[in-house]
Design a protein around this motif. Structure first.
Motif, PDB file in Angstrom:
ATOM      1  N   PHE A 148       0.800  -1.255  -0.076  1.00 41.98           N
ATOM      2  CA  PHE A 148       0.188   0.004   0.017  1.00 41.98           C
ATOM      3  C   PHE A 148       0.965   1.183  -0.035  1.00 41.98           C
ATOM      4  O   PHE A 148       0.594   2.145  -0.495  1.00 41.98           O
ATOM      5  N   ASN A 149       2.062   0.962   0.787  1.00 42.46           N
ATOM      6  CA  ASN A 149       2.871   2.468   0.821  1.00 42.46           C
ATOM      7  C   ASN A 149       3.192   2.964  -0.405  1.00 42.46           C
ATOM      8  O   ASN A 149       3.309   4.041  -0.810  1.00 42.46           O
ATOM      9  N   SER A 150       3.670   1.990  -1.414  1.00 37.60           N
ATOM     10  CA  SER A 150       4.317   2.434  -2.646  1.00 37.60           C
ATOM     11  C   SER A 150       3.220   3.217  -3.571  1.00 37.60           C
ATOM     12  O   SER A 150       3.352   4.252  -4.354  1.00 37.60           O
ATOM     13  N   ILE A 151       2.010   2.749  -3.318  1.00 39.97           N
ATOM     14  CA  ILE A 151       0.796   3.316  -4.112  1.00 39.97           C
ATOM     15  C   ILE A 151       0.390   4.440  -3.799  1.00 39.97           C
ATOM     16  O   ILE A 151       0.204   5.587  -4.262  1.00 39.97           O
ATOM     17  N   VAL A 152       0.125   4.608  -2.315  1.00 41.80           N
ATOM     18  CA  VAL A 152       0.044   5.821  -1.684  1.00 41.80           C
ATOM     19  C   VAL A 152       0.955   7.046  -2.024  1.00 41.80           C
ATOM     20  O   VAL A 152       0.588   8.299  -2.374  1.00 41.80           O
ATOM     21  N   ALA A 153       2.297   6.677  -1.945  1.00 42.89           N
ATOM     22  CA  ALA A 153       3.361   7.742  -2.390  1.00 42.89           C
ATOM     23  C   ALA A 153       3.280   8.060  -3.698  1.00 42.89           C
ATOM     24  O   ALA A 153       3.165   9.139  -4.082  1.00 42.89           O
ATOM     25  N   GLY A 154       2.893   7.086  -4.773  1.00 44.72           N
ATOM     26  CA  GLY A 154       2.713   7.307  -6.052  1.00 44.72           C
ATOM     27  C   GLY A 154       1.242   8.248  -6.312  1.00 44.72           C
ATOM     28  O   GLY A 154       1.400   9.196  -7.166  1.00 44.72           O
ATOM     29  N   LEU A 155       0.394   8.001  -5.709  1.00 46.39           N
ATOM     30  CA  LEU A 155      -0.749   8.803  -5.837  1.00 46.39           C
ATOM     31  C   LEU A 155      -0.891  10.299  -5.373  1.00 46.39           C
ATOM     32  O   LEU A 155      -1.304  11.320  -5.866  1.00 46.39           O
ATOM     33  N   ALA A 156       0.039  10.303  -4.135  1.00 46.76           N
ATOM     34  CA  ALA A 156       0.188  11.499  -3.439  1.00 46.76           C
ATOM     35  C   ALA A 156       1.364  12.526  -4.401  1.00 46.76           C
ATOM     36  O   ALA A 156       0.896  13.718  -4.288  1.00 46.76           O
ATOM     37  N   GLY A 157       1.944  11.676  -5.257  1.00 43.31           N
ATOM     38  CA  GLY A 157       2.625  12.628  -6.192  1.00 43.31           C
ATOM     39  C   GLY A 157       1.914  13.106  -7.228  1.00 43.31           C
ATOM     40  O   GLY A 157       2.799  13.753  -8.166  1.00 43.31           O
ATOM     41  N   GLU A 159      -0.827  15.193  -9.616  1.00 46.50           N
ATOM     42  CA  GLU A 159      -1.193  16.593  -9.206  1.00 46.50           C
ATOM     43  C   GLU A 159      -2.500  16.515  -8.752  1.00 46.50           C
ATOM     44  O   GLU A 159      -3.214  17.554  -7.930  1.00 46.50           O
ATOM     45  N   ASP A 160      -3.540  15.550  -9.324  1.00 49.39           N
ATOM     46  CA  ASP A 160      -4.926  15.816  -8.710  1.00 49.39           C
ATOM     47  C   ASP A 160      -5.113  14.259  -7.543  1.00 49.39           C
ATOM     48  O   ASP A 160      -6.082  13.658  -7.725  1.00 49.39           O
ATOM     49  N   GLY A 161      -3.975  13.827  -7.154  1.00 49.95           N
ATOM     50  CA  GLY A 161      -4.009  12.634  -6.415  1.00 49.95           C
ATOM     51  C   GLY A 161      -4.012  12.485  -4.962  1.00 49.95           C
ATOM     52  O   GLY A 161      -4.359  11.267  -4.260  1.00 49.95           O
ATOM     53  N   SER A 162      -4.380  13.575  -4.351  1.00 55.53           N
ATOM     54  CA  SER A 162      -4.517  13.728  -2.835  1.00 55.53           C
ATOM     55  C   SER A 162      -5.536  12.884  -2.390  1.00 55.53           C
ATOM     56  O   SER A 162      -5.678  12.057  -1.481  1.00 55.53           O
ATOM     57  N   PHE A 163      -6.768  13.095  -3.128  1.00 55.47           N
ATOM     58  CA  PHE A 163      -8.090  12.414  -2.700  1.00 55.47           C
ATOM     59  C   PHE A 163      -7.899  10.977  -2.713  1.00 55.47           C
ATOM     60  O   PHE A 163      -8.431  10.035  -2.161  1.00 55.47           O
ATOM     61  N   LYS A 164      -7.170  10.626  -3.782  1.00 56.14           N
ATOM     62  CA  LYS A 164      -7.018   9.116  -4.194  1.00 56.14           C
ATOM     63  C   LYS A 164      -5.979   8.437  -3.152  1.00 56.14           C
ATOM     64  O   LYS A 164      -6.460   7.434  -3.049  1.00 56.14           O
ATOM     65  N   ALA A 165      -4.969   9.107  -2.951  1.00 58.60           N
ATOM     66  CA  ALA A 165      -4.124   8.592  -1.931  1.00 58.60           C
ATOM     67  C   ALA A 165      -4.756   8.322  -0.657  1.00 58.60           C
ATOM     68  O   ALA A 165      -4.679   7.381   0.189  1.00 58.60           O
ATOM     69  N   LEU A 185       4.510   9.084   6.278  1.00 62.67           N
ATOM     70  CA  LEU A 185       5.254   9.946   5.520  1.00 62.67           C
ATOM     71  C   LEU A 185       4.742  10.176   4.164  1.00 62.67           C
ATOM     72  O   LEU A 185       4.886  11.221   3.456  1.00 62.67           O
ATOM     73  N   ALA A 186       4.107   8.984   3.586  1.00 59.58           N
ATOM     74  CA  ALA A 186       3.858   9.095   2.307  1.00 59.58           C
ATOM     75  C   ALA A 186       2.365   9.960   1.994  1.00 59.58           C
ATOM     76  O   ALA A 186       1.817  10.523   1.260  1.00 59.58           O
ATOM     77  N   LEU A 187       1.451   9.813   3.035  1.00 60.53           N
ATOM     78  CA  LEU A 187       0.447  10.379   3.377  1.00 60.53           C
ATOM     79  C   LEU A 187       0.243  11.713   3.864  1.00 60.53           C
ATOM     80  O   LEU A 187      -0.737  12.421   3.151  1.00 60.53           O
ATOM     81  N   LEU A 188       1.349  12.452   4.421  1.00 56.58           N
ATOM     82  CA  LEU A 188       1.414  13.824   4.680  1.00 56.58           C
ATOM     83  C   LEU A 188       1.269  14.620   3.545  1.00 56.58           C
ATOM     84  O   LEU A 188       0.311  15.781   3.724  1.00 56.58           O
ATOM     85  N   ILE A 194      -5.138  18.730   0.228  1.00 55.64           N
ATOM     86  CA  ILE A 194      -6.253  19.053   0.420  1.00 55.64           C
ATOM     87  C   ILE A 194      -6.691  19.973   1.813  1.00 55.64           C
ATOM     88  O   ILE A 194      -7.901  20.134   1.834  1.00 55.64           O
ATOM     89  N   ALA A 195      -5.632  20.397   2.385  1.00 58.79           N
ATOM     90  CA  ALA A 195      -5.757  21.164   3.707  1.00 58.79           C
ATOM     91  C   ALA A 195      -6.732  20.443   4.735  1.00 58.79           C
ATOM     92  O   ALA A 195      -7.482  21.069   5.180  1.00 58.79           O
ATOM     93  N   SER A 196      -6.223  18.991   4.927  1.00 59.82           N
ATOM     94  CA  SER A 196      -7.415  18.407   5.899  1.00 59.82           C
ATOM     95  C   SER A 196      -6.490  18.480   7.273  1.00 59.82           C
ATOM     96  O   SER A 196      -5.672  17.547   7.533  1.00 59.82           O
ATOM     97  N   LEU A 197      -6.753  19.416   8.272  1.00 60.69           N
ATOM     98  CA  LEU A 197      -6.214  19.412   9.437  1.00 60.69           C
ATOM     99  C   LEU A 197      -6.738  18.304  10.407  1.00 60.69           C
ATOM    100  O   LEU A 197      -5.910  17.878  11.117  1.00 60.69           O
ATOM    101  N   ASN A 198      -7.810  17.832  10.208  1.00 56.44           N
ATOM    102  CA  ASN A 198      -8.161  16.787  10.989  1.00 56.44           C
ATOM    103  C   ASN A 198      -7.353  15.285  10.911  1.00 56.44           C
ATOM    104  O   ASN A 198      -7.282  14.617  11.415  1.00 56.44           O
TER     105      ASN A 198
END
Length: 492
Positions: A148-157, A159-165, A185-188, A194-198
């Protein structure tokens, strides 16, 4: 040569030390420079030495060395070893091509989760996250956290992948797997996106409960994440809790204060950083220059810029020059900013010209605005906002013919903006209304208190009556709900 040990240290441990410290060239030469001096096949028969040799070949981008090791692995029947197979896939992905890595992956007889993870990592590092997701959907073994980590990091990278990650992270939780340091670290970056403070608070709390919090890299990331979402108090608390503060931690705190207009605090933190004998880097000085920009400290920005280059020896990039131009432009020193642009030893970017053009609008400098506008037309000819802004400057200066000419030039060049926001730019250009994809948004970061002493978070202010699409209203409310309550907009 004794192949079992060197001065009492086993061969795998000895080689692991060299590769672990980055001596890849030594290891490669040790293995391949003098084949007659020892039995290479016997030496590499250690299953744990194979991955080290392949790691060195990948680090050096020496595909022929990797291919030689691959041949020896086949002779030694070690391709079924998951660590050898994983290292081979990684080496081919870095040294040859993704298709070569996939070809090898398909030939591996027994693919453990480690091998699957290696292939997905090759895809994500080559920015082919879609292929990684396709592979994930057909995995025939039980995935682990690294999967999961590698894909979360890939999605986070993306342009529109924050919600997907974040969605994929939730899928990881639903599968019963526990996030680890790499996951957080990959999720931050997606939380910041998306400025999700919660969600940042959720990550922080999880790291404390599971004893991941002491990691300095995670704490620096939390300082930056809290700062970007406007929660400076939490960011400062995380920073204060760090026993050892490296340049990343200091830079994150400085940038956070600079981003939210706390210029004095940002510069005070920089002074403390110098007293702590931590050498600043280029990112640190970007934060310092942005702080000077918010406070209008043009002379101080000049001083910090010189110290960065002459005292600390930090390489000056186009971003630093753009930040300096922005400081001078905001302070009204437009021609001084223009001189900086002309003397830049690096390529002038749209950031620098854009800062100058925006300041020309503020100070009514039409001639210099024309120079900046024309330069921007060459750098980003499809950006309608540049034409619009220059047209407004012309109109504000009473040069309505030039303003109309901007309209015609847009039509001739086929420049069309996406119908996101309808904005009348300045005084009417003969009824000319521009559809621009650049939402004229002013973000403020200071909360005010009402007369009764309660927290008076700034209200939405519309300076003139315009039609705001309901989607934007929804996005604004969603951002507030996500925890980014410092956000305030102003349609100008």
């Amino acid at each position: 040569m004794d192949f079992d040990c060197i001065h009492g240290i086993s061969i795998p441990d000895f080689m692991d030390c060299f590769v672990g410290f980055g001596f890849h060239r030594f290891f490669a030469v040790f293995c391949f420079s003098d084949l007659s001096s020892f039995d290479l096949v016997r030496f590499l028969i250690y299953a744990f030495v194979f991955p080290l040799a392949l790691k060195s070949a990948a680090a050096l981008r020496r595909s022929h060395l990797g291919a030689s090791i691959h041949a020896l692995a086949l002779k030694a029947s070690l391709l079924s070893n998951p660590f050898v197979a994983c290292a081979l896939v990684d080496m081919y992905g870095k040294c040859a091509s993704v298709s070569s890595a996939r070809h090898l992956f398909d030939e591996i007889p027994e693919r453990t989760v480690v091998v699957w993870n290696a292939m997905m990592s090759v895809y994500t590092h080559s920015s082919n996250v879609a292929k990684a997701l396709e592979l994930f959907e057909v995995i025939d073994v039980m995935p682990n956290a690294s999967t999961f980590n590698s894909i979360v990091a890939g999605l986070a990278g993306l342009e529109d992948g924050s919600f997907k990650a974040i969605s994929f992270y939730r899928r990881m939780l639903d599968s019963g797997l526990r996030p680890n340091l790499i996951t957080l670290l990959a999720l931050l970056p997606s939380c910041v996106g998306i400025a999700s403070l919660n969600l940042i608070k959720e990550i922080h709390g999880y790291s404390i409960r599971n004893d991941i919090d002491p990691n300095p890299q995670l704490r620096s990331g939390l300082v930056e994440a809290y700062g970007r979402c406007g929660c400076l108090e939490n960011g400062h608390k995380v920073f204060q809790s760090m026993k050892e503060r490296d340049v990343v931690a200091w830079s994150s705190l400085i940038s956070a204060y600079a981003l939210h207009g706390e210029a004095k605090t940002a510069l005070d933190v920089f002074a403390q950083m110098e007293l702590a004998k931590v050498k600043p880097d280029g990112i640190t000085f970007l934060g310092v220059l942005k702080a000077c920009s918010h406070a209008g400290l043009a002379d101080e920005a000049r001083m910090y810029f010189s110290r960065m280059r002459d005292f600390y020896g930090v390489e000056v990039t186009s971003d630093h020059y753009s930040a300096l131009v922005d400081v001078l432009s905001r302070a009204g020193r437009l021609y001084e900013a223009y001189e900086v642009i002309k003397e830049m030893p690096v390529k002038v970017t749209a950031k620098a010209w854009g800062a100058l053009l925006g300041a020309c609008r503020t100070y009514g400098e039409v001639d210099l605005a024309e120079i900046a506008g024309r330069a921007l037309f060459e750098i980003e000819p499809e950006n309608a906002a540049n034409y619009v802004l220059l047209g407004r400057i012309y109109a504000s200066g009473g040069r309505h013919e030039e303003a109309q000419r901007m309209r015609r030039e847009m039509e001739e060049r086929g420049v069309k903006a996406a119908p996101a926001v309808l904005a009348a730019v300045g005084e009417p250009w003969g009824g000319f209304v521009v559809m621009t994809s650049y939402m004229p948004l002013v973000i403020t970061h200071h909360s005010k208190r009402s007369s009764d002493g309660k927290d008076g978070r700034e209200a939405v202010l519309l300076s003139r009556k315009v039609s705001v699409p309901w989607l934007l209203v929804f996005m604004y409310v969603a951002a507030k709900w996500a925890g980014y309550w410092h956000l305030t907009w102003m349609i100008v």
